[in-house]
Scaffold this active site. Sequence first.
Site, PDB file in Angstrom:
ATOM      1  N   LYS A 134       0.846  -1.195   0.000  1.00 55.97           N
ATOM      2  CA  LYS A 134       0.000   0.000   0.000  1.00 55.97           C
ATOM      3  C   LYS A 134       0.883   1.247   0.000  1.00 55.97           C
ATOM      4  O   LYS A 134       1.801   1.353   0.807  1.00 55.97           O
ATOM      5  CB  LYS A 134      -0.882   0.018   1.253  1.00 55.97           C
ATOM      6  N   THR A 157      -7.414   3.294   7.598  1.00 50.59           N
ATOM      7  CA  THR A 157      -7.507   2.970   6.153  1.00 50.59           C
ATOM      8  C   THR A 157      -7.008   1.544   5.881  1.00 50.59           C
ATOM      9  O   THR A 157      -7.613   0.804   5.109  1.00 50.59           O
ATOM     10  CB  THR A 157      -6.688   3.954   5.287  1.00 50.59           C
ATOM     11  N   GLY A 158      -5.894   1.189   6.518  1.00 51.49           N
ATOM     12  CA  GLY A 158      -5.300  -0.135   6.277  1.00 51.49           C
ATOM     13  C   GLY A 158      -6.202  -1.250   6.797  1.00 51.49           C
ATOM     14  O   GLY A 158      -6.394  -2.282   6.133  1.00 51.49           O
TER      15      GLY A 158
HETATM   16  N1  ATP Z   1      -5.411  10.181   1.170  1.00 51.05           N
HETATM   17  C1  ATP Z   1      -5.738   9.061   0.548  1.00 51.05           C
HETATM   18  N2  ATP Z   1      -6.560   9.081  -0.535  1.00 51.05           N
HETATM   19  C2  ATP Z   1      -6.932   7.946  -1.164  1.00 51.05           C
HETATM   20  N3  ATP Z   1      -6.510   6.720  -0.794  1.00 51.05           N
HETATM   21  C3  ATP Z   1      -5.678   6.637   0.257  1.00 51.05           C
HETATM   22  C4  ATP Z   1      -5.243   7.783   0.989  1.00 51.05           C
HETATM   23  N4  ATP Z   1      -4.422   7.370   2.006  1.00 51.05           N
HETATM   24  C5  ATP Z   1      -4.355   6.027   1.907  1.00 51.05           C
HETATM   25  N5  ATP Z   1      -5.093   5.577   0.857  1.00 51.05           N
HETATM   26  C6  ATP Z   1      -5.306   4.182   0.467  1.00 51.05           C
HETATM   27  O1  ATP Z   1      -5.761   3.526   1.636  1.00 51.05           O
HETATM   28  C7  ATP Z   1      -5.274   2.199   1.682  1.00 51.05           C
HETATM   29  C8  ATP Z   1      -4.469   2.001   2.962  1.00 51.05           C
HETATM   30  O2  ATP Z   1      -3.188   2.561   2.754  1.00 51.05           O
HETATM   31  P1  ATP Z   1      -2.214   3.079   3.873  1.00 51.05           P
HETATM   32  O3  ATP Z   1      -0.863   3.146   3.247  1.00 51.05           O
HETATM   33  O4  ATP Z   1      -2.776   4.325   4.496  1.00 51.05           O
HETATM   34  O5  ATP Z   1      -2.313   1.887   4.937  1.00 51.05           O
HETATM   35  P2  ATP Z   1      -1.903   1.814   6.448  1.00 51.05           P
HETATM   36  O6  ATP Z   1      -0.728   2.685   6.725  1.00 51.05           O
HETATM   37  O7  ATP Z   1      -1.756   0.368   6.750  1.00 51.05           O
HETATM   38  O8  ATP Z   1      -3.166   2.385   7.196  1.00 51.05           O
HETATM   39  P3  ATP Z   1      -3.375   2.508   8.799  1.00 51.05           P
HETATM   40  O9  ATP Z   1      -3.406   3.944   9.085  1.00 51.05           O
HETATM   41  O10 ATP Z   1      -4.682   1.877   9.036  1.00 51.05           O
HETATM   42  O11 ATP Z   1      -2.259   1.786   9.480  1.00 51.05           O
HETATM   43  C9  ATP Z   1      -4.459   2.022   0.393  1.00 51.05           C
HETATM   44  O12 ATP Z   1      -5.287   1.454  -0.599  1.00 51.05           O
HETATM   45  C10 ATP Z   1      -4.055   3.450   0.030  1.00 51.05           C
HETATM   46  O13 ATP Z   1      -3.794   3.611  -1.340  1.00 51.05           O
END
Ligand code: ATP
Length: 273
Positions: free
Chosen positions: A176, A210-211
Site C-alpha cells: 500500500k 484505512t489499512g
Molecule cells: N489520502 C488518501 N486518498 C486515497 N486513498 C488513500 C489515501 N491514504 C491512503 N489511501 C489508500 O488507503 C489504503 C491504505 O493505505 P495506507 O498506506 O494508508 O495503509 P496503512 O498505513 O496500513 O493504514 P493505517 O493507518 O490503518 O495503518 C491504500 O489502498 C491506500 O492507497
Amino acid sequence: MSKTLKKVLTIAGSDCSGGAGIQADLKTMCAHRVYGMSVITSVTVQNTQKVYAAQDIDPEIVTGQIRAVYEDIQVDAVKIGMVSNVQIIQAIKEELLRQKAKNIVLDPVMISKSGFSLLKEEAIAAMSELLQIADIVTPNIPEAELLSGIKIKGPKEMERSARVISERGAAAVLIKGGHLPGSALDIFCYKGQFYPFESPKIPGKNTHGTGCTLSAAIASNLAKGLMPVEAIKQAKAYVGQGIKDGLAIGHGVGPLGHLNEIYRQLERIEESR
Ligand SMILES: Nc1ncnc2c1ncn2[C@@H]1O[C@H](COP(=O)(O)OP(=O)(O)OP(=O)(O)O)[C@@H](O)[C@H]1O
Ligand SMILES: Cc1ncc(CO)c(N)n1
C-alpha cells in the site's frame, strides 16, 4: 438469507475510539453485507489523536476464540490485523492451520499513525510465520521495508520489495502506497505479475484505519467469491469513498465513513414522512 450469507472473521486489536482495528473491520463487513465475527488479540487505549497503551490477550484465549468460532460456524474468509507478540502469532498460526482456514488476508500491523508500536520489536521476525499461511498480505510502506529489508522510494522498490516478501512465503502481496508522496498507488504482486491500483490522494484528515478497512474489505470480497485482483480493486474504491465520507469525529486523524449512503437514504425516508 442465512444460507447465502457469507461469514468473515477478523483477528485483530480493539480500538476503543472505533476508527481502526476490530471496530473498523466489523463496520466494513456490515457495509459489505457479510456476517462479521471477531477474535480480539489486544485491547488498545487510543483515540483519533494517539495510542496510549495496549493490553495483550492471553494466547490461550486467542486460540480458544478462534476454535469456538470455527467449530461452530463455517468461515468464508479471515482477516488478521494487530497480533502484538510472538506467542499470539504462534497461537494464530497453529489454530488457523488446524482449522484449515481459507481466504486469509494478513495486514501485518506494526506501528500506528501516531508512532505507537502495535507489534513488539522482537515479534517482527515472527511475522514471517503468518506470511506463510496468508493468501494475501497487505503491508504499508514502512511494514514492507521491514519485511523485505528494502528501502522504498517509489514503484520500482515497491515491486522489488513485493517480490522479496513473496519469496519469504506469502502467496500474494499488496504493497500500500498511502505513505508515499504523490498519488495513492498500491502494487499487487500475484502469480509473478504486478498489478498497479492508482487513485488520486483524497485531501483531508480522515485516514484513521484505512489499512484495517482495506484488508477487511478484501476479506469480505474474497468471501463473496471475487478473485483477488477484483477483490482489491473494489476494496480500494471502498476505502476511497470512506475517506471522502469521513466523519467529523474527534480532534485528530478522524475515522472513515462506512454506511453513509444507507444513512442518507434513511434520512430521505424520514424527511418524506
Ligand atoms: N489520502 C488518501 N486518498 C486515497 N486513498 C488513500 C489515501 N491514504 C491512503 N489511501 C489508500 O488507503 C489504503 C491504505 O493505505 P495506507 O498506506 O494508508 O495503509 P496503512 O498505513 O496500513 O493504514 P493505517 O493507518 O490503518 O495503518 C491504500 O489502498 C491506500 O492507497
Ligand atoms: C487496534 C488497532 N489496529 C490497527 C491500527 C492501525 O491503524 C490501530 N491504530 N489500532
